[in-house]
Design an enzyme around this catalytic site. Structure first.
Site, PDB file in Angstrom:
ATOM      1  N   ILE A   1      22.140  13.759  20.902  1.00 46.61           N
ATOM      2  CA  ILE A   1      22.558  12.798  21.998  1.00 46.61           C
ATOM      3  C   ILE A   1      21.572  12.580  22.827  1.00 46.61           C
ATOM      4  O   ILE A   1      21.342  13.442  23.583  1.00 46.61           O
ATOM      5  CB  ILE A   1      24.205  12.714  22.280  1.00 46.61           C
ATOM      6  CG1 ILE A   1      24.338  11.385  23.084  1.00 46.61           C
ATOM      7  CG2 ILE A   1      24.174  14.253  23.170  1.00 46.61           C
ATOM      8  CD1 ILE A   1      26.014  11.591  23.670  1.00 46.61           C
TER       9      ILE A   1
ATOM     10  N   ILE B   1      20.670  18.050  23.040  1.00 48.64           N
ATOM     11  CA  ILE B   1      20.597  16.759  24.114  1.00 48.64           C
ATOM     12  C   ILE B   1      19.135  16.399  23.896  1.00 48.64           C
ATOM     13  O   ILE B   1      18.283  17.105  24.095  1.00 48.64           O
ATOM     14  CB  ILE B   1      20.927  17.656  25.578  1.00 48.64           C
ATOM     15  CG1 ILE B   1      22.290  18.139  25.747  1.00 48.64           C
ATOM     16  CG2 ILE B   1      20.670  16.493  26.409  1.00 48.64           C
ATOM     17  CD1 ILE B   1      23.113  17.479  25.272  1.00 48.64           C
ATOM     18  N   LYS B   2      19.034  15.170  23.650  1.00 52.06           N
ATOM     19  CA  LYS B   2      17.603  14.564  23.582  1.00 52.06           C
ATOM     20  C   LYS B   2      17.172  14.162  25.098  1.00 52.06           C
ATOM     21  O   LYS B   2      17.504  13.350  25.843  1.00 52.06           O
ATOM     22  CB  LYS B   2      17.721  13.431  22.705  1.00 52.06           C
ATOM     23  CG  LYS B   2      18.211  13.473  21.271  1.00 52.06           C
ATOM     24  CD  LYS B   2      18.033  12.210  20.265  1.00 52.06           C
ATOM     25  CE  LYS B   2      16.508  11.801  20.235  1.00 52.06           C
ATOM     26  NZ  LYS B   2      16.737  10.451  19.130  1.00 52.06           N
ATOM     27  N   ILE B   3      15.807  14.594  25.255  1.00 48.46           N
ATOM     28  CA  ILE B   3      15.121  14.301  26.458  1.00 48.46           C
ATOM     29  C   ILE B   3      13.865  13.695  26.124  1.00 48.46           C
ATOM     30  O   ILE B   3      12.805  14.626  25.238  1.00 48.46           O
ATOM     31  CB  ILE B   3      14.825  15.541  27.265  1.00 48.46           C
ATOM     32  CG1 ILE B   3      16.304  16.105  27.532  1.00 48.46           C
ATOM     33  CG2 ILE B   3      14.009  15.316  28.614  1.00 48.46           C
ATOM     34  CD1 ILE B   3      16.220  17.308  28.262  1.00 48.46           C
TER      35      ILE B   3
END
Length: 374
Positions: free
Chosen positions: A110, A141-143
């Site tokens: 996400i 967690i997408k960064i």
């Protein structure tokens, strides 16, 4: 349920097949669970465009929209709650895969609000919020791998949060991503965290590189520069294969060995944007030509089904290609095409696309909230 022979062959080569799609409808219908059984899907990636498409269809979200409207939620709050709900449910669907692979697969991603891509502190804060809200070990967690995002990646990993680094286009930036990953693990270990619980992938985008380079090769051909035709549709594979070389070198270094001895898992190369955009190319090109043990390939459903129908997996198609891949990039440079300019354009366009999708998602949700209270 019968399993597909072509996806099984890819899986047996050590490639993790992830689906680049998620929706409430897919969860409720059992479609996602079915793909795990029939097509060897062992993970999911999402992005703002995927959620915009899912929410635009709307019907599966009506009950939650009504509950959020009754609670007085605004569009920002509703988007956060709806997307984290989908991802939490998907994490539960993949719980068996997660346990069976010791946390390597069974992952669901996400993304932080893409409007924070140039805001280091804002990215860190929202990454923590998403991690806590989903509340599942198998979430990533997408960064985005912007300059500002690199510092955030290291900081978030240091907090013990698993990360999917997205929008990586250049080899130079990929090296910076790997460095940030190791920095994050080193800090986590120094702080007494169990780094065996921290996982990461780096999403290296593929097809968009060909789209941009081929456009420039056409212009070079019109200017009479020789040798451009043989370079068409070769840049993306070369770029991805050289990323694989970097990964191999980085995760055999002395620095990495120290982390591995402490229980760390290597950051895996994830091949993203693997749907073919040029209709003249094979619709499985960016899958069957990028096979190597330990990589992840996240595919839109159309590409996954094409692989299942007619894709041919002929062993490792990356490891022995580095010399030729360098020749391809050298040839592109000789044609007057700036690699740096290409990757900078692609990063800016990618971020812009995600921001527009996010704003579209907010608009769709705002309309939905108004509708259910009318």
């Amino acid at each position: 349920m019968t399993t597909n022979a072509n996806t099984q062959a890819l899986s047996e080569q050590g490639v993790s097949i992830w689906l680049d799609d998620l929706s409430r409808e897919r969860l409720d219908s059992g479609s996602l669970a079915g793909l795990i059984e029939s097509h060897h899907v062992v993970g999911v990636t999402t992005n703002p465009t995927i959620f915009e498409s899912a929410l635009a269809k709307g019907e599966a979200y009506e009950q939650q929209l009504s509950e959020l409207a009754d609670a007085g939620a605004d569009a920002e709050k509703a988007v956060f709650d709806i997307t984290t709900t989908d991802v939490r449910q998907a994490c539960d669907v993949f719980s068996g895969v997660y346990e069976r692979t010791d946390g390597v697969d069974g992952r669901v991603s996400i993304e932080v609000d893409p409007r924070l891509a140039r805001d280091t502190e804002g990215t860190i804060a929202q990454a923590k919020q998403l991690w806590e809200a989903v509340d599942r070990e198998n979430v990533l967690i997408k960064i985005p791998a912007t300059v500002e995002g690199i510092e955030a990646i290291a900081a978030v990993l240091a907090e013990g949060i698993s990360v999917n680094v997205t929008l990586v286009f250049s080899l130079e930036r990929y090296r910076a991503v790997i460095n940030a990953f190791m920095l994050g693990l080193e800090k986590a270990h120094a702080d007494g965290r169990d780094i065996s619980k921290i996982h990461s992938v780096a999403s290296f985008f593929v097809s968009r590189v060909d789209s941009e380079v081929d456009k420039r090769l056409e212009l070079a051909a019109e200017e009479g520069k020789p040798g451009t035709e043989k370079l068409r549709s070769s840049a993306a594979l070369a770029n991805a294969r050289l990323a694989h070389q970097i990964a191999g070198e980085s995760f055999s270094s002395e620095r990495w060995q120290l982390l591995a001895e402490r229980g760390a898992h290597p950051q895996r190369l994830l091949l993203a944007s693997t749907g073919t955009k040029d209709p003249n190319l094979s619709d499985t090109l960016y899958v069957t030509e990028l096979v190597a043990a330990g990589v992840v390939n996240t595919m839109p459903e159309k590409t996954l089904l094409a692989l299942a129908d007619h894709g041919t997996v002929d062993g490792d198609t990356m490891t022995d290609t580095y010399v030729e891949s360098n020749r391809v990039l050298d040839g592109i440079a000789a044609a007057g095409i700036s690699y740096r300019e290409v990757v900078d354009v692609l990063e800016a366009e990618g971020l812009d696309k995600f921001v527009k999708s996010w704003e579209g998602l907010l608009g769709t949700i705002d309309t939905g909230l108004r509708r259910v209270v009318a």
